[in-house]
Motif scaffolding. Structure first.
Motif, PDB file in Angstrom:
ATOM      1  N   ASP A 181      -0.015  -6.480   7.695  1.00 46.07           N
ATOM      2  CA  ASP A 181      -0.046  -6.153   9.115  1.00 46.07           C
ATOM      3  C   ASP A 181      -1.397  -6.605   9.676  1.00 46.07           C
ATOM      4  O   ASP A 181      -2.440  -6.163   9.187  1.00 46.07           O
ATOM      5  CB  ASP A 181       0.145  -4.647   9.306  1.00 46.07           C
ATOM      6  CG  ASP A 181       0.165  -4.237  10.760  1.00 46.07           C
ATOM      7  OD1 ASP A 181       0.510  -5.084  11.611  1.00 46.07           O
ATOM      8  OD2 ASP A 181      -0.163  -3.075  11.042  1.00 46.07           O
ATOM      9  N   LEU A 197       2.034   5.195  11.625  1.00 45.10           N
ATOM     10  CA  LEU A 197       0.963   5.947  10.961  1.00 45.10           C
ATOM     11  C   LEU A 197      -0.246   6.119  11.882  1.00 45.10           C
ATOM     12  O   LEU A 197      -0.640   5.177  12.576  1.00 45.10           O
ATOM     13  CB  LEU A 197       0.503   5.224   9.689  1.00 45.10           C
ATOM     14  CG  LEU A 197       1.440   5.243   8.498  1.00 45.10           C
ATOM     15  CD1 LEU A 197       0.862   4.392   7.380  1.00 45.10           C
ATOM     16  CD2 LEU A 197       1.685   6.639   8.014  1.00 45.10           C
ATOM     17  N   ILE A 216       4.475   1.816   8.829  1.00 46.36           N
ATOM     18  CA  ILE A 216       3.067   1.493   9.077  1.00 46.36           C
ATOM     19  C   ILE A 216       2.729   1.590  10.560  1.00 46.36           C
ATOM     20  O   ILE A 216       1.666   2.075  10.945  1.00 46.36           O
ATOM     21  CB  ILE A 216       2.728   0.104   8.511  1.00 46.36           C
ATOM     22  CG1 ILE A 216       2.690   0.162   6.993  1.00 46.36           C
ATOM     23  CG2 ILE A 216       1.392  -0.408   9.050  1.00 46.36           C
ATOM     24  CD1 ILE A 216       2.516  -1.177   6.332  1.00 46.36           C
ATOM     25  N   ASP A 232       0.814  -1.204   0.000  1.00 44.23           N
ATOM     26  CA  ASP A 232       0.000   0.000   0.000  1.00 44.23           C
ATOM     27  C   ASP A 232       0.856   1.265   0.000  1.00 44.23           C
ATOM     28  O   ASP A 232       0.402   2.320  -0.428  1.00 44.23           O
ATOM     29  CB  ASP A 232      -0.923   0.017   1.223  1.00 44.23           C
ATOM     30  CG  ASP A 232      -2.001  -1.047   1.119  1.00 44.23           C
ATOM     31  OD1 ASP A 232      -2.580  -1.176   0.033  1.00 44.23           O
ATOM     32  OD2 ASP A 232      -2.248  -1.734   2.117  1.00 44.23           O
ATOM     33  N   TYR A 236      -5.407   4.854   3.330  1.00 46.16           N
ATOM     34  CA  TYR A 236      -4.739   3.858   2.481  1.00 46.16           C
ATOM     35  C   TYR A 236      -5.673   2.702   2.165  1.00 46.16           C
ATOM     36  O   TYR A 236      -5.731   2.223   1.032  1.00 46.16           O
ATOM     37  CB  TYR A 236      -3.467   3.328   3.149  1.00 46.16           C
ATOM     38  CG  TYR A 236      -2.254   4.210   2.944  1.00 46.16           C
ATOM     39  CD1 TYR A 236      -1.731   4.422   1.675  1.00 46.16           C
ATOM     40  CD2 TYR A 236      -1.607   4.805   4.014  1.00 46.16           C
ATOM     41  CE1 TYR A 236      -0.610   5.206   1.482  1.00 46.16           C
ATOM     42  CE2 TYR A 236      -0.495   5.602   3.847  1.00 46.16           C
ATOM     43  CZ  TYR A 236       0.003   5.800   2.569  1.00 46.16           C
ATOM     44  OH  TYR A 236       1.100   6.570   2.379  1.00 46.16           O
ATOM     45  N   LEU A 266      -2.814  -3.306   6.454  1.00 49.01           N
ATOM     46  CA  LEU A 266      -2.069  -2.720   5.337  1.00 49.01           C
ATOM     47  C   LEU A 266      -1.043  -3.737   4.855  1.00 49.01           C
ATOM     48  O   LEU A 266      -0.448  -4.467   5.645  1.00 49.01           O
ATOM     49  CB  LEU A 266      -1.358  -1.434   5.761  1.00 49.01           C
ATOM     50  CG  LEU A 266      -2.235  -0.208   5.973  1.00 49.01           C
ATOM     51  CD1 LEU A 266      -1.382   0.952   6.478  1.00 49.01           C
ATOM     52  CD2 LEU A 266      -2.931   0.191   4.688  1.00 49.01           C
ATOM     53  N   TYR A 299       2.593  -4.664   3.153  1.00 55.63           N
ATOM     54  CA  TYR A 299       3.922  -4.051   3.088  1.00 55.63           C
ATOM     55  C   TYR A 299       4.914  -5.044   2.498  1.00 55.63           C
ATOM     56  O   TYR A 299       4.686  -6.253   2.496  1.00 55.63           O
ATOM     57  CB  TYR A 299       4.379  -3.558   4.464  1.00 55.63           C
ATOM     58  CG  TYR A 299       4.463  -4.620   5.541  1.00 55.63           C
ATOM     59  CD1 TYR A 299       5.666  -5.245   5.828  1.00 55.63           C
ATOM     60  CD2 TYR A 299       3.346  -4.984   6.267  1.00 55.63           C
ATOM     61  CE1 TYR A 299       5.748  -6.207   6.810  1.00 55.63           C
ATOM     62  CE2 TYR A 299       3.412  -5.935   7.254  1.00 55.63           C
ATOM     63  CZ  TYR A 299       4.620  -6.554   7.524  1.00 55.63           C
ATOM     64  OH  TYR A 299       4.699  -7.513   8.497  1.00 55.63           O
ATOM     65  N   THR A 319      -3.549  -3.325  11.282  1.00 53.43           N
ATOM     66  CA  THR A 319      -4.087  -2.309  10.376  1.00 53.43           C
ATOM     67  C   THR A 319      -4.555  -2.884   9.040  1.00 53.43           C
ATOM     68  O   THR A 319      -5.221  -2.201   8.269  1.00 53.43           O
ATOM     69  CB  THR A 319      -3.020  -1.237  10.080  1.00 53.43           C
ATOM     70  OG1 THR A 319      -1.907  -1.869   9.442  1.00 53.43           O
ATOM     71  CG2 THR A 319      -2.582  -0.544  11.354  1.00 53.43           C
ATOM     72  N   THR A 328      -4.117   5.509   7.920  1.00 51.87           N
ATOM     73  CA  THR A 328      -4.264   4.082   7.640  1.00 51.87           C
ATOM     74  C   THR A 328      -5.611   3.805   6.978  1.00 51.87           C
ATOM     75  O   THR A 328      -5.687   3.050   6.004  1.00 51.87           O
ATOM     76  CB  THR A 328      -4.152   3.274   8.954  1.00 51.87           C
ATOM     77  OG1 THR A 328      -2.916   3.589   9.577  1.00 51.87           O
ATOM     78  CG2 THR A 328      -4.220   1.792   8.690  1.00 51.87           C
TER      79      THR A 328
END
Length: 120
Positions: A82, A101, A98, A72, A109, A87, A89, A85, A106
């Motif tokens: 993750d 953030l 991350i 992301d 994204y 997200l 990576y 969150t 978050t």
């Protein structure tokens, strides 16, 4: 003697050129590329036979491979997600970013990716 030879060379026209030959200068307008949508629209207006294959007639079956996941933050292929969150990576440097953030960024994204909002 050399002046007479030079005069004869100037008077002789090349045999391969037509007398009506003119040099036309090309315009300085650059070529504009067509998008895929424009190509498909122009192909639909033409009369095509039933068995002819073109952009608008290609029907591909769905892929059996899972879609590739990208980070992301950087857009690189992302093998990690993750759990807190959600997200994606690609490496430990992105994971460190991350973690730092705030929740609103978050969520931004995740909204860009079209994922559901964060739970917890």
């Amino acid at each position: 003697m050399s002046t007479n030879v030079d005069d004869q060379k100037l008077e002789q026209k090349p045999v391969f050129k037509a007398s009506s030959f003119q040099i036309i200068k090309a315009s300085k307008k650059k070529y504009v590329w067509k998008s895929l949508k424009q190509i498909i629209a122009s192909e639909k207006t033409l009369p095509w036979p039933e068995d002819c294959v073109h952009y608008g007639s290609i029907n591909a079956p769905p892929s059996f491979k899972p879609p590739q996941k990208f980070s992301d933050l950087s857009g690189l292929p992302a093998p990690y997600t993750d759990p807190q969150t959600r997200l994606r990576y690609a490496n430990k440097e992105e994971y460190a970013t991350i973690i730092d953030l705030p929740m609103d960024i978050t969520a931004g994204y995740l909204a860009l990716r079209g994922a559901t909002s964060i739970v917890g």
